[in-house]
Enzyme design. Structure first.
Site, PDB file in Angstrom:
ATOM      1  N   GLY A 155     -39.178 -24.120 -64.255  1.00 35.10           N
ATOM      2  CA  GLY A 155     -38.210 -23.046 -64.056  1.00 35.10           C
ATOM      3  C   GLY A 155     -38.299 -22.487 -62.654  1.00 35.10           C
ATOM      4  N   TYR A 156     -39.510 -22.180 -62.235  1.00 33.75           N
ATOM      5  CA  TYR A 156     -39.732 -21.666 -60.883  1.00 33.75           C
ATOM      6  C   TYR A 156     -39.271 -22.690 -59.842  1.00 33.75           C
ATOM      7  CZ  TYR A 156     -42.330 -19.772 -56.877  1.00 33.75           C
ATOM      8  OH  TYR A 156     -42.682 -19.260 -55.643  1.00 33.75           O
ATOM      9  N   ALA A 157     -39.670 -23.951 -60.040  1.00 34.75           N
ATOM     10  CA  ALA A 157     -39.308 -24.993 -59.077  1.00 34.75           C
ATOM     11  C   ALA A 157     -37.803 -25.194 -59.002  1.00 34.75           C
ATOM     12  CB  ALA A 157     -39.996 -26.306 -59.460  1.00 34.75           C
ATOM     13  N   SER A 159     -35.490 -23.026 -59.626  1.00 38.80           N
ATOM     14  CA  SER A 159     -34.876 -21.883 -58.949  1.00 38.80           C
ATOM     15  C   SER A 159     -35.103 -21.950 -57.446  1.00 38.80           C
ATOM     16  CB  SER A 159     -35.432 -20.575 -59.509  1.00 38.80           C
ATOM     17  OG  SER A 159     -36.780 -20.369 -59.142  1.00 38.80           O
ATOM     18  N   LYS A 160     -36.280 -22.370 -57.021  1.00 38.58           N
ATOM     19  CA  LYS A 160     -36.570 -22.398 -55.591  1.00 38.58           C
ATOM     20  C   LYS A 160     -35.820 -23.525 -54.884  1.00 38.58           C
ATOM     21  CE  LYS A 160     -39.189 -18.807 -55.373  1.00 38.58           C
ATOM     22  NZ  LYS A 160     -38.810 -17.625 -54.574  1.00 38.58           N
TER      23      LYS A 160
END
Length: 274
Positions: A155-157, A159-160
């Site tokens: 999820g973080y990846a 989004s980034k």
């Protein structure tokens, strides 16, 4: 005379960690600084540190996922501090650790929404006034997973990586109007976010590499990303608009290579091997 005298900077996620250091450094360079986050106590502490050193600061509690609230915050900043020259989207969330069949879908989506939608909202609310003046710089923070796979932090990846592409799209849209957008990767910094990865059972199980990197001595001080962003705000890296800079960069070396970096289309999110 400081480089950012007479300017106004907005720093989201400025209540602690990297964001607080960015805000303090912008103020040291002469900018009046608006500090945004959901936690009023934390951003008020950052603002108090700035004013105690003789600077100007404004703490604005806001949930960046709520567009109306963000628009009100930007209007307040323009009214109380003046025209915004630099917007730094530093806010971030990373709480969904593990493979996608194990993570809570709502927490996974919250990571994406806070990181990506929050960045979109801040840009959408701040840019009309910048465009009317024909000047301004936007800095969007990226990080782990931007240019590579990050299976236990999808999820973080995601989004980034999306923020990196959004930065490129934003920059290409704004450049004809005299505005510029940049992405900055601060590197592995010990913050409340990384402490969550180190201290929770999920983080320990799925992200053991974080502990290993810290134990091996990899711990980038937040002052480095703050210094890069101060340089961006001052125009030092304008030829690299739409591209990525890193906290760990040798800034003098990057400055010396700017023409070649742009000509070779480096520091961008591109397909490879096609």
């Amino acid at each position: 005379m400081n480089r950012l005298d007479g300017t106004v900077s907005v720093v989201t996620g400025g209540g602690r960690g990297i964001g607080r250091q960015i805000a303090l450094t912008q103020a040291e360079e002469g900018a009046a600084v608006a500090v945004l986050a959901r936690s009023a106590a934390e951003i008020e502490e950052t603002a108090a540190q700035i004013t105690a050193s003789g600077g100007r600061a404004l703490a604005v509690p806001v949930d960046l996922v709520q567009l109306g609230a963000v628009e009100e915050a930007m209007a307040r900043i323009e009214a109380e501090l003046g025209p915004i020259q630099t917007l730094v989207n530093n806010h971030g969330a990373f709480r969904a650790f593990g493979p996608i069949w194990e993570v809570d879908p709502e927490v996974w989506w919250q990571d994406v929404e806070i990181n990506l939608r929050g960045t979109f909202h801040a840009c959408r609310a701040a840019l009309p006034a910048m465009r009317a003046r024909g000047a301004g710089r936007v800095v969007n923070m990226v990080g782990g997973g931007t240019g590579n796979s990050f299976p236990a932090g999808s999820g973080y990846a995601s989004s980034k990586a999306a923020i990196m592409r959004f930065t490129e799209c934003l920059n290409d849209t704004l450049t004809p109007e005299g505005l510029r957008a940049f992405a900055v990767d601060p590197g592995l910094v010990r913050t409340a976010m990384t402490e969550l990865q180190l201290d929770t059972p999920e983080g320990q199980a799925h992200l053991p590499g974080i502990r290993e990197m810290f134990d091996s001595g990899e711990d980038v001080p937040p002052t480095l990303a703050a210094a890069v962003i101060a340089d961006i705000a001052a125009g030092r890296f304008d030829p690299l608009h739409g591209r990525l800079l890193r906290g760990a960069d040798d800034r003098d070396a990057v400055e010396a290579e700017m023409t070649e970096i742009a000509e070779d289309d480096r520091r961008a999110l591109r397909f490879s091997g096609l």
